[in-house]
Write an enzyme that holds these catalytic residues in place. Structure first.
Site, PDB file in Angstrom:
ATOM      1  N   GLY A 306      41.505  39.131  29.891  1.00 35.00           N
ATOM      2  CA  GLY A 306      40.943  38.926  31.225  1.00 35.00           C
ATOM      3  C   GLY A 306      40.783  37.721  31.705  1.00 35.00           C
ATOM      4  O   GLY A 306      39.758  37.201  32.709  1.00 35.00           O
ATOM      5  N   LYS A 307      41.809  36.721  31.333  1.00 38.79           N
ATOM      6  CA  LYS A 307      41.665  35.274  32.008  1.00 38.79           C
ATOM      7  C   LYS A 307      42.951  34.952  32.926  1.00 38.79           C
ATOM      8  O   LYS A 307      42.700  34.202  33.815  1.00 38.79           O
ATOM      9  CB  LYS A 307      41.879  34.460  30.660  1.00 38.79           C
ATOM     10  CG  LYS A 307      41.005  34.442  29.523  1.00 38.79           C
ATOM     11  CD  LYS A 307      41.186  33.834  28.427  1.00 38.79           C
ATOM     12  CE  LYS A 307      40.069  33.832  27.139  1.00 38.79           C
ATOM     13  NZ  LYS A 307      40.645  33.039  25.982  1.00 38.79           N
ATOM     14  N   VAL A 308      43.828  35.635  32.686  1.00 41.63           N
ATOM     15  CA  VAL A 308      45.005  35.282  33.543  1.00 41.63           C
ATOM     16  C   VAL A 308      45.893  36.481  33.933  1.00 41.63           C
ATOM     17  O   VAL A 308      45.940  37.462  33.297  1.00 41.63           O
ATOM     18  CB  VAL A 308      46.177  34.435  32.482  1.00 41.63           C
ATOM     19  CG1 VAL A 308      47.503  34.130  33.394  1.00 41.63           C
ATOM     20  CG2 VAL A 308      45.702  33.068  32.273  1.00 41.63           C
TER      21      VAL A 308
END
Length: 352
Positions: A306-308
């Protein structure tokens, strides 16, 4: 001749050719990048990565974060990164301590990096006080001057906890007053209010100066300053929360890469569930993805955390010193930076 004279002569021979940092303004890489975009393999990857970086610059809502690990600054990209700051092409920097202290601040003090015209036995280099980064040399005695300067800065500051950003800002102020190089990333970042974060700051030449400061202060029964890595994470997350849209231009991997990507997760943990993942992402690396290490994890893998976003991202598997000059020159000459708003994220912490 005495042994000292012989050693001095030999050291001067080995440190006779300075590394010259590339000037991205002196050539226009747009034609070659356009041509490479119509090729295959790494050439096409670089073409797409350059296009994505230009998209970041053209998106007026996007905060651009430059992430640097490795030794490209020592290898000739130092002025390149400085130009990105000077021309409002990056808004935040996350880097290794070596990039900021041992390389940029070091040259800001007037010292140089040197090309290794030959690589003798490393024990010989040690006897001459020459440090080696692959085929690049550093004079250890000059590096110790860098250590001592950090020590001096520590002794001048109020003894309290500082984020690496706050301390590096003091380094930039020092270079404005005492520096020997105009094109210093640390100096220009200070002047343009671009915050620099080094999440592993003491893993650098700064660490020696900081340790000496603390030991001397403790011996004297006086309070000492310290670097607060938690404050780094909090401050960078604050920027992510307030910035909204973000784009990452990442050279290498390691701690800086994971640190900036984790701001999205940290924001969620703080209750900001509306904070978007990083919209744009480019990573230039030679790390092999097969060993499972964080440094080599792909941008697609980061999406699972769920970062990029995987919508606008590109991995470029290449030695960054060979492709960053093309990417940066292309973006400089396309000129999308000319219409970007200045963000001055460093001013967010002026009241602290």
């Amino acid at each position: 001749m005495t042994d000292t004279t012989i050693n001095d002569t030999r050291k001067a021979e080995l440190l006779s050719k300075q590394v010259k940092h590339i000037d991205i303004k002196s050539f226009d890489a747009r034609p070659i990048v356009d041509a490479m975009s119509d090729m295959s393999f790494t050439s096409r990857d670089l073409g797409r990565a350059t296009k994505i970086y230009n998209q970041m610059l053209g998106d007026k809502d996007c905060t651009v974060v430059l992430v640097i690990a490795g030794s490209t600054s020592a290898g000739g990209c130092m002025d390149l990164y400085a130009e990105l700051v000077r021309n409002n092409m990056v808004d935040v920097i996350v880097a290794t301590g070596a990039t900021i202290v041992d390389m940029d601040f070091f040259e800001g003090l007037g010292h140089k990096h040197y090309q290794a015209l030959e690589v003798p036995d490393d024990d010989t280099l040690r006897s001459l006080y020459i440090d080696r980064i692959y085929d690049t040399y550093i004079d250890e005695e000059q590096l110790q001057d860098c250590d001592h300067t950090i020590y001096e800065i520590c002794n001048r500051l109020e003894p309290k906890a500082y984020s690496s950003r706050a301390f590096i800002r003091e380094m930039g102020k020092y270079l404005v007053e005492n520096g020997k190089k105009e094109n210093s990333l640390v100096k220009l970042a200070y002047e343009h209010d671009v915050p620099i974060f080094c999440p592993a700051f003491v893993d650098s030449s700064a660490g020696f100066g900081l340790v000496k400061h603390q030991v001397d202060q403790m011996k004297a029964g006086k309070p000492y300053l310290m670097i607060d890595a938690v404050a780094d994470f909090r401050e960078l997350t604050d920027i992510k929360i307030k910035a909204g849209e973000t784009g990452l231009l990442m050279i290498g991997g390691g701690v800086p890469k994971n640190f900036i990507q984790d701001t999205v997760v940290c924001a969620e943990i703080l209750g900001h569930e509306d904070v978007a993942v990083h919209k744009y992402a480019v990573q230039i690396t030679v790390a092999d993805v097969r060993d499972g290490a964080c440094s080599s994890s792909t941008l697609q893998e980061a999406a699972s955390w769920g970062k990029v976003s995987t919508a606008i991202e590109q991995m470029v598997f290449a030695e960054a010193g060979s492709v960053m000059p093309l990417l940066a020159s292309d973006a400089y000459h396309r000129g999308l930076w000319k219409d970007r708003p200045t963000r001055k994220w460093a001013t967010l912490f002026d009241a602290n």
